[in-house]
Write a protein that holds these residues in place. Structure first.
Motif, PDB file in Angstrom:
ATOM      1  N   GLY A   1     -68.665  19.368  -5.764  1.00 34.47           N
ATOM      2  CA  GLY A   1     -69.310  19.497  -7.059  1.00 34.47           C
ATOM      3  C   GLY A   1     -70.748  19.932  -6.945  1.00 34.47           C
TER       4      GLY A   1
ATOM      5  N   CYS B   1     -66.772  12.201  -9.018  1.00 30.45           N
ATOM      6  CA  CYS B   1     -66.696  13.642  -8.767  1.00 30.45           C
ATOM      7  C   CYS B   1     -65.262  13.969  -8.376  1.00 30.45           C
TER       8      CYS B   1
ATOM      9  N   ALA C   1     -67.966  18.315 -11.346  1.00 33.52           N
ATOM     10  CA  ALA C   1     -66.937  18.416 -10.311  1.00 33.52           C
ATOM     11  C   ALA C   1     -66.331  19.814 -10.298  1.00 33.52           C
TER      12      ALA C   1
END
Length: 112
Positions: free
Chosen positions: A96, A61, A38
């Motif tokens: 991410g 994420c 992330a």
């Protein structure tokens, strides 16, 4: 120990704002793992999919700098044929770097 050694490689896609990133496989491959790094705390999830269906479950994420991995790989969809799309599907504003860990099917070298 006898077995087959496969050359593994990574397919990566940057997911921004929950968008989807797609790559086209140039050779048949098998996905055996997936991770997401992330790059913000905007929340969301990412999953790996092909044109035949979802390969992984959704991967968190949502926490900046956190690395999460897939909990499941769907055996009915983990094989991706040449010319088939491999997609990193973002949701809910995910930001991410998604990585599918793969090997080319049928390319093993026997170990002694």
């Amino acid at each position: 120990m006898a077995g087959t050694l496969f050359d593994a490689f990574l397919v990566q896609g940057v997911v921004t704002g929950g968008a989807t990133t797609t790559h086209t496989a140039i050779r048949p491959l098998e996905v055996y793992d997936a991770t997401v790094f992330a790059t913000s705390s905007d929340g969301g999830t990412v999953k790996v999919a092909s044109s035949t269906g979802d390969i992984t479950d959704t991967i968190a994420c949502g926490t900046d700098n956190a690395v999460d991995r897939a909990d499941t790989i769907d055996v009915t969809h983990k094989l991706v044929g040449a010319g088939t799309n491999l997609s990193f599907v973002g949701a809910s504003g995910a930001d991410g770097v998604a990585t599918a860990h793969c090997f080319v099917t049928g390319s093993g070298t026997a170990l002694a």
